[in-house]
Design a protein around this motif. Structure first.
Motif, mmCIF file in Angstrom:
data_model
loop_
_atom_site.group_PDB
_atom_site.id
_atom_site.type_symbol
_atom_site.label_atom_id
_atom_site.label_comp_id
_atom_site.label_asym_id
_atom_site.label_seq_id
_atom_site.Cartn_x
_atom_site.Cartn_y
_atom_site.Cartn_z
ATOM 1 N N ALA A 1 21.948 40.810 46.077
ATOM 2 C CA ALA A 1 22.557 41.429 44.895
ATOM 3 C C ALA A 1 21.683 41.220 43.664
ATOM 4 C CB ALA A 1 23.953 40.846 44.665
ATOM 5 N N ARG A 2 21.144 40.016 43.500
ATOM 6 C CA ARG A 2 20.302 39.739 42.333
ATOM 7 C C ARG A 2 18.950 40.436 42.418
ATOM 8 N NH1 ARG A 2 22.718 35.474 39.467
ATOM 9 N NH2 ARG A 2 24.360 34.414 40.654
ATOM 10 N N GLN A 3 18.482 40.679 43.651
ATOM 11 C CA GLN A 3 17.221 41.389 43.829
ATOM 12 C C GLN A 3 17.326 42.838 43.371
ATOM 13 O OE1 GLN A 3 15.907 41.497 47.906
ATOM 14 N NE2 GLN A 3 14.243 42.940 47.497
ATOM 15 N N HIS A 4 18.488 43.461 43.615
ATOM 16 C CA HIS A 4 18.614 44.890 43.367
ATOM 17 C C HIS A 4 19.403 45.245 42.109
ATOM 18 C CE1 HIS A 4 16.714 46.010 47.118
ATOM 19 N NE2 HIS A 4 17.478 45.139 47.760
ATOM 20 N N PHE A 5 20.153 44.310 41.562
ATOM 21 C CA PHE A 5 20.963 44.592 40.374
ATOM 22 C C PHE A 5 20.716 43.520 39.319
ATOM 23 C CE2 PHE A 5 23.289 46.461 43.942
ATOM 24 C CZ PHE A 5 23.539 47.745 43.475
ATOM 25 N N ASP A 6 20.961 43.884 38.076
ATOM 26 C CA ASP A 6 20.842 42.930 36.972
ATOM 27 C C ASP A 6 22.162 42.173 36.855
ATOM 28 O OD1 ASP A 6 20.136 41.497 34.795
ATOM 29 O OD2 ASP A 6 19.816 43.194 33.446
ATOM 30 N N VAL A 7 22.296 41.111 37.632
ATOM 31 C CA VAL A 7 23.541 40.353 37.726
ATOM 32 C C VAL A 7 23.662 39.403 36.537
ATOM 33 C CG1 VAL A 7 24.847 38.674 39.083
ATOM 34 C CG2 VAL A 7 23.613 40.523 40.241
ATOM 35 N N VAL A 8 24.752 39.527 35.801
ATOM 36 C CA VAL A 8 25.048 38.614 34.703
ATOM 37 C C VAL A 8 25.796 37.393 35.221
ATOM 38 C CG1 VAL A 8 26.284 38.342 32.513
ATOM 39 C CG2 VAL A 8 25.085 40.489 33.017
ATOM 40 N N ASP A 9 26.759 37.639 36.100
ATOM 41 C CA ASP A 9 27.571 36.534 36.607
ATOM 42 C C ASP A 9 28.257 36.968 37.887
ATOM 43 O OD1 ASP A 9 28.770 34.041 36.679
ATOM 44 O OD2 ASP A 9 30.524 34.688 35.547
ATOM 45 N N VAL A 10 28.449 36.024 38.807
ATOM 46 C CA VAL A 10 29.234 36.279 40.017
ATOM 47 C C VAL A 10 30.677 35.898 39.724
ATOM 48 C CG1 VAL A 10 29.629 35.575 42.404
ATOM 49 C CG2 VAL A 10 27.304 35.987 41.596
ATOM 50 N N THR A 11 31.588 36.849 39.908
ATOM 51 C CA THR A 11 32.984 36.647 39.522
ATOM 52 C C THR A 11 33.896 36.296 40.684
ATOM 53 O OG1 THR A 11 33.296 39.049 39.685
ATOM 54 C CG2 THR A 11 32.799 38.151 37.515
ATOM 55 N N GLY A 12 33.402 36.365 41.904
ATOM 56 C CA GLY A 12 34.214 35.992 43.060
ATOM 57 C C GLY A 12 33.379 36.042 44.327
ATOM 58 N N ALA A 13 33.780 35.284 45.321
ATOM 59 C CA ALA A 13 33.102 35.280 46.620
ATOM 60 C C ALA A 13 34.107 34.879 47.684
ATOM 61 C CB ALA A 13 31.917 34.317 46.603
ATOM 62 N N TRP A 14 34.138 35.621 48.774
ATOM 63 C CA TRP A 14 35.146 35.364 49.802
ATOM 64 C C TRP A 14 34.740 36.043 51.110
ATOM 65 C CZ3 TRP A 14 35.371 38.944 45.991
ATOM 66 C CH2 TRP A 14 35.686 40.259 46.327
ATOM 67 N N ALA A 15 35.571 35.933 52.118
ATOM 68 C CA ALA A 15 35.336 36.584 53.403
ATOM 69 C C ALA A 15 36.632 37.198 53.900
ATOM 70 C CB ALA A 15 34.803 35.597 54.433
ATOM 71 N N ALA A 16 36.501 38.156 54.790
ATOM 72 C CA ALA A 16 37.661 38.781 55.431
ATOM 73 C C ALA A 16 37.345 38.971 56.909
ATOM 74 C CB ALA A 16 38.009 40.111 54.779
ATOM 75 N N GLN A 17 38.377 39.086 57.710
ATOM 76 C CA GLN A 17 38.215 39.124 59.164
ATOM 77 C C GLN A 17 38.923 40.326 59.764
ATOM 78 O OE1 GLN A 17 38.120 35.374 61.228
ATOM 79 N NE2 GLN A 17 39.707 36.046 62.652
ATOM 80 N N ASP A 18 38.301 40.886 60.784
ATOM 81 C CA ASP A 18 38.957 41.940 61.555
ATOM 82 C C ASP A 18 38.399 41.904 62.975
ATOM 83 O OD1 ASP A 18 40.642 43.989 62.190
ATOM 84 O OD2 ASP A 18 39.705 45.499 60.914
#
Length: 538
Positions: free
Chosen positions: A328-345
């Motif tokens: 994400a930081r390589q391709h976008f100008d990230v100011v801040d990460v606002t959340g991180a999680w996982a989901a399952q299926d």
């Protein structure tokens, strides 16, 4: 220093950007202190997208429903989804077509289209729950372009209008091809669930839905009536019903053996606030590793998904989250990460979801699952089928089940399930072998760490330290005996066999397991057992 050079900080799941479902006092069908009732016409188990939609549909037809949820609505996969509702699902349609032909693929699109139309109507009626957006699938390499061409063929064969593009103007990197399907949906999963809850439990004149949170069902006895058993606030309960719908991602009823015909996959998401606007459309790559993009809760916030793996396998989960952060930081100008999680299926062996009777010869217990990470679309389609099946049975008729769990595709399911079950057997043996070689050295793991250790005369013990507290629980999954592995990004014990997950203190987070991990024996208990064994040997 550029955005790509900044140090990665997001190596732990910090929370879902969507937030949590709010159970307000206006929900007349939810009393947090009311126990599970003794009977109901219909019981729905699971308050995610499939269960809640089924409950709403039945209520609209005047049917009373008791909705049982082991945690809180949206606590599972639905609350962690990327929230895309679309007929364009990566390379999935070509896989369905390859196994079920043009007719099977067309039926899959037909059911998915019904779901898309239904959600579109709900979003139009409830402002702020979703938006119409174009959906795109793209490739970045030659192999991916060939896969994309096959998906375009499958779309054309099933009547889905799409367009091909050689560039992607919104993306900050080159593509080798892109397929676009217009006017699909991206939704805010939690706001959408809250909308469904308000209707389900709002006290209308017709059917009534009663929600009971914290009620974990542990067994279902098929008969007339169907009898369910479980626990609520630590106490056992029993409830009888004419019909039961199990909407728990993977049915916990082992008699349906669906766990042997599917594979659990966990995918990672992070939301990042950018210096400028995020891409407005929805995007998904067909190359590996997969990347998913959409706006999150604001125009300048992007949701990045990917780094999927079989649950409980593949090494440190924090490494996967860190790689997503780096990309994400390589391709976008990230100011801040606002959340991180996982989901399952779960992905089924023949790529079609299962919806319908879980026990052959009886339509009193129904279930659904296997949506291959497209649960907002597939779960809604399943709910439409489930509600129609319940209503048909109550009126003395019979239902047709286009995605029946007992479909006559034994060969394709067997071929697809063989490598899945080979992996299960391999990880079952490997988990026990590793545990046998790892002695308990006594020291607690570092903060955020978890280890499986051997304890003499006992099952492997999972020892973890989270938020300053060290927990010791059995490391053997209570479903079918796999040795769990430590998920360091989410601080959980994950089973590499069928995807059951447990909190550090042993509580079940995700099934098919329904029983918590028991405590490990204390040092004194181990010493006493060792003394007894020594006496017996002497």
């Amino acid at each position: 220093m550029t955005a790509a050079d900044r140090p990665v900080r997001t190596t732990r799941a910090t929370g879902r950007v969507w937030g949590e479902v709010r159970l307000t006092d206006s929900l007349e069908g939810h009393d947090p202190d009311a126990p599970v009732p003794g009977s109901a016409p219909v019981v729905v188990v699971g308050a995610g997208i499939t269960g809640l939609t089924t409950a709403v549909l039945l209520r609209r037809s005047g049917v009373d429903v008791v909705l049982l949820e082991a945690r809180e609505p949206g606590a599972g996969t639905t609350g962690g989804t990327s929230g895309k509702v679309s007929l364009l699902q990566g390379s999935h349609l070509q896989e369905v077509r390859g196994r079920h032909g043009d007719e099977g693929a067309a039926r899959y699109v037909e059911e998915s289209s019904r779901a898309l139309d239904w959600v579109r109507a709900e979003v139009a009626a409830a402002r702020g729950t979703g938006e119409i957006r174009d959906n795109h699938v793209y490739a970045t390499g030659d192999s991916g372009r060939r896969t994309l061409e096959k998906e375009a063929e499958a779309l054309a064969a099933t009547g889905v209008a799409s367009t091909w593009h050689d560039v992607a103007d919104e993306l900050p990197f080159d593509v080798t091809g892109l397929v676009r399907v217009a006017d699909q949906l991206q939704i805010h999963p939690v706001r959408y669930l809250e909308h469904l809850l308000r209707e389900a439990c709002g006290g209308a004149d017709e059917g009534c839905v009663r929600l009971v949170s914290g009620a974990r069902v542990t067994d279902v006895h098929v008969g007339n009536p169907v009898r369910l058993e479980g626990t609520w606030r630590g106490a056992p309960f029993r409830i009888a019903a004419e019909r039961v719908v199990v909407a728990t991602l993977l049915p916990f009823l082992d008699r349906s053996v669906l766990f042997a015909r599917s594979e659990p996959h966990r995918s990672w998401c992070l939301s990042a606030r950018l210096a400028g606007p995020a891409p407005r459309g929805m995007y998904l790559s067909v190359d590996s590793p997969t990347r998913s993009l959409r706006t999150a809760t604001a125009p300048e916030e992007v949701l990045v998904g990917g780094q999927g793996h079989v649950t409980g396998r593949g090494g440190a989960t924090s490494d996967r989250l860190a790689e997503l952060d780096r990309w994400a930081r390589q391709h976008f100008d990230v100011v801040d990460v606002t959340g991180a999680w996982a989901a399952q299926d779960y992905t089924t062996a023949d790529r079609l979801p299962w919806v319908g009777p879980l026990v052959p010869g009886s339509e009193r217990v129904l279930g659904a699952g296997g949506f291959a990470k497209w649960g907002m679309t597939g779960g809604t389609a399943a709910a439409l089928q489930l509600a129609e099946g319940v209503l048909a049975a109550r009126s003395g008729g019979s239902a047709t089940w286009p995605w029946t769990p007992w479909r006559p595709t034994a060969l394709s399911q067997a071929v697809g399930a063989a490598p899945m079950n080979a992996g299960v057997g391999l990880h079952l043996a490997a988990g026990w072998a590793r545990a046998a070689r790892t002695a308990d050295h006594g020291a607690a793991p570092v903060e955020g760490g978890g280890e499986v250790r051997r304890q003499k005369g006992r099952v492997p013990c999972g020892i973890s330290t989270v938020d300053g507290t060290t927990h010791e629980r059995s490391a053997v999954c209570t479903h079918l005996g796999g040795v769990v592995s430590w998920n360091d990004a989410e601080r959980s014990w994950d089973c590499p066999l069928h995807g059951s997950r447990f909190a550090p203190d042993g509580q079940v987070l995700d099934g098919p397991a329904v029983r918590d991990l028991p405590p490990c024996p204390t040092a004194q208990e181990r010493s006493e057992e060792g003394s007894r064994e020594g006496s017996q040997e002497g």
